[in-house]
Design an enzyme around this catalytic site. Structure first.
Site, mmCIF file in Angstrom:
data_model
loop_
_atom_site.group_PDB
_atom_site.id
_atom_site.type_symbol
_atom_site.label_atom_id
_atom_site.label_comp_id
_atom_site.label_asym_id
_atom_site.label_seq_id
_atom_site.Cartn_x
_atom_site.Cartn_y
_atom_site.Cartn_z
ATOM 1 N N LYS A 1 0.732 -1.275 -0.208
ATOM 2 C CA LYS A 1 0.038 -0.131 -0.084
ATOM 3 C C LYS A 1 1.109 1.226 -0.164
ATOM 4 C CE LYS A 1 -3.107 -3.102 0.801
ATOM 5 N NZ LYS A 1 -4.078 -3.738 -0.017
HETATM 6 C C1 LIG Z 1 -5.024 -4.710 0.792
HETATM 7 C C2 LIG Z 1 -6.449 -4.984 0.947
HETATM 8 C C3 LIG Z 1 -7.013 -5.272 2.327
HETATM 9 C C4 LIG Z 1 -6.390 -6.202 3.405
HETATM 10 O O1 LIG Z 1 -5.166 -5.310 3.995
HETATM 11 P P1 LIG Z 1 -4.486 -5.980 4.953
HETATM 12 O O2 LIG Z 1 -3.844 -4.753 5.538
HETATM 13 O O3 LIG Z 1 -3.388 -6.746 4.352
HETATM 14 O O4 LIG Z 1 -5.376 -7.115 5.655
HETATM 15 C C5 LIG Z 1 -8.464 -4.927 2.468
HETATM 16 N N1 LIG Z 1 -9.110 -4.297 1.448
HETATM 17 C C6 LIG Z 1 -8.422 -3.892 0.403
HETATM 18 C C7 LIG Z 1 -9.479 -3.186 -0.580
HETATM 19 C C8 LIG Z 1 -7.318 -4.267 0.044
HETATM 20 O O5 LIG Z 1 -6.795 -3.874 -0.968
#
Ligand SMILES: *Cc1c(COP(=O)(O)O)cnc(C)c1O
Length: 379
Positions: free
Chosen positions: A183
Site C-alpha cells: 500500500k
Molecule cells: C490490501 C487490502 C485489504 C487487506 O489489507 P491487509 O492490511 O493486508 O489486511 C483489504 N481491503 C482492500 C481493498 C485491500 O486492497
C-alpha cells in the site's frame, strides 16, 4: 538490465532510526506510547473521533462489523471488484456478503446496483476505494441515510486520495486503512480503524486487546488494578515497532504520492494512443492514490502471453484485483458481469514510489510491443 518489480515499499533510514528508538524504550509491544501517538496523529489527520491502530486492514474490517453489531442472518452489501477482505470480514461475524457490481469506468461499487440489492436483511454497505480510487460517496451516504444502514469505507489502498476535496479514510462514518507492504504507506503489515464515534473507537480498541484495557496503561496506574475480561476479544494490536515506522511514513505521504502521481501521468502520456489498452479513468471530483496502475487489455489480446513477455524482461505485472463473487469459497449464485470482465482483462504494471521515469518508459515500450504481438487471437 535492472528488474522492475511490480511493488517496492519505500522504507529507509528514517524508519530504521524510529525502530531503534523503540528498541531502546523497552516497549516493543502494542498499545504503548508509539501506538498511542500514532492513533492521535491519525485521528487528527482524518478529523475523526477515534483511530485504532491494528495489525492489518482485515482485522480493522472485522472490528468495524462487530462495532456495528452485525450478526448471523444479516446481509452486508460489499463491493465485488477488490481484494476480497470485505466479504471475508462479513463471514467472520457469520453474516452474508451480497456482492455489488462495479462501474466499468472506475471499477468502484455502483450505487445504482447497491440500491437494487438493498433488502429487508441488509444492515450495511462496505464500499472500496478500488486500488486507490475513491467510490461514489455522495450517492452511497445518501442511500445509507435513506435506508438506515451503516457505511464502511475500505480505504486500504487509498491513503492520500481525495473525493470532492475530502481525504479517503474520512468519506464514511467508519473507515479501514491498510499499511501492508503493497500500500501507499507501510509498516510491513498494519492497519487502522477510523470512526466518527469516540466510544465506538474505545470499544474496538478494547476488543483488539483480548477485551481488556491496554496493559501498558495498567502498569502505570497507582495501586494494583486487575484487568477484568468482560468479552471475548482478539489480539489485533499493532506493535509499537510498526507504529514508529508508520509515524515516519505518515509524514511522507505527500512526497511518496507525488512520485506515484508523476509516474502515473507519464504512463498515461506514453500509452494514451494505444488502441489495445484502456487506461485508468479518474473522474474530475476525485484523485487517485495509485496503489496500482491497472490497464484494461482489449479482449483480443492474450493477457497471459503479454504477462509472460513482460516477466521475461524482468518487468513485474499482475492480474489487477479480484472479482470476489467468483471465488469458490463464497459459494454464491450471484453474477457481477462488469467485475468479472475487469477481472479477466485488467493488468497491473509496476507502480510504486521507487520507480524512475526511465523505468516507466521501459515498461510502456515493452507493454505496447507485447499487446501488439499478442493481439488478434480469440478471447
Ligand atoms: C490490501 C487490502 C485489504 C487487506 O489489507 P491487509 O492490511 O493486508 O489486511 C483489504 N481491503 C482492500 C481493498 C485491500 O486492497
Amino acid at each position: 538490465m535492472d528488474a522492475i518489480p511490480l511493488v517496492h515499499a519505500s522504507l529507509g533510514e528514517q524508519e530504521l532510526a524510529a525502530v531503534a528508538e523503540v528498541f531502546a524504550s523497552g516497549w516493543p509491544a502494542g498499545q504503548g506510547p508509539r501506538s498511542k501517538a500514532l492513533e492521535a496523529e491519525l485521528a487528527d489527520r482524518y478529523g475523526v473521533g477515534g483511530a485504532v491502530a491494528v495489525s492489518n486492514c482485515g482485522c480493522a474490517l472485522h472490528l468495524a462489523l462487530l462495532a456495528h453489531g452485525v450478526k448471523p442472518g444479516d446481509e452486508v452489501i460489499v463491493a465485488d471488484y477488490t481484494f476480497p477482505a470485505p466479504a471475508h470480514a462479513v463471514h467472520y461475524v457469520g453474516a452474508t456478503p451480497i456482492f455489488a457490481d462495479v462501474r466499468a469506468d472506475t471499477g468502484t461499487i455502483d450505487p445504482d446496483v447497491v440500491a437494487d440489492l438493498i433488502g429487508p436483511r441488509t444492515v450495511g454497505i462496505i464500499a472500496v476505494d478500488t486500488v486507490g480510487l475513491p467510490a461514489d460517496y455522495t450517492e452511497l451516504v445518501e442511500l445509507t441515510r435513506r435506508h438506515g444502514l451503516f457505511l464502511v469505507e475500505d480505504a486500504a489502498c487509498a491513503v492520500g486520495a481525495t473525493y470532492k476535496g475530502v481525504q479517503a479514510g474520512a468519506l464514511a462514518p467508519t473507515a479501514c486503512l491498510s499499511f501492508h507492504g503493497r500500500k501507499g504507506i507501510s509498516s510491513g503489515e498494519g492497519g487502522a480503524l477510523l470512526t466518527a464515534d469516540p466510544q465506538l473507537a474505545a470499544a474496538a480498541r478494547k476488543r483488539a486487546s483480548f477485551g481488556i484495557e491496554a496493559i501498558f496503561d495498567q502498569a502505570r496506574i497507582v495501586g494494583l488494578p486487575i484487568p477484568v475480561f468482560t468479552e471475548i476479544g482478539y489480539n489485533y494490536k499493532l506493535s509499537d515497532i510498526a507504529a514508529a515506522i508508520l509515524q515516519v511514513q505518515l509524514g511522507r505521504i505527500d512526497e511518496l504520492l507525488a512520485r506515484r502521481n508523476a509516474f502515473a501521468a507519464r504512463y498515461t502520456e506514453l500509452l494514451a494512443d494505444e488502441e489495445l489498452i484502456t487506461l485508468p479513468f479518474v473522474p474530475e471530483d476525485r484523485t487517485h492514490a495509485w496503489q496500482s496502475y491497472l490497464v484494461r487489455l482489449d479482449p483480443s489480446v492474450s493477457r497471459a502471453a503479454v504477462a509472460a513477455d513482460l516477466r521475461a524482461q524482468g518487468i513485474g505485472c499482475g492480474h489487477g484485483t479480484w472479482a470476489s463473487h467468483l471465488q469458490p469459497v463464497y459459494e454464491t449464485k450471484q453474477t457481477c458481469p462488469v467485475s468479472a470482465d475487469l477481472f479477466q482483462h485488467h493488468m497491473a504494471i509496476p507502480m510504486h514510489a521507487e520507480l524512475t521515469m526511465e523505468k516507466v518508459e521501459r515498461v510502456a515500450t515493452a507493454l505496447r510491443a507485447a499487446v501488439r504481438a499478442h493481439a488478434g487471437g480469440p478471447e
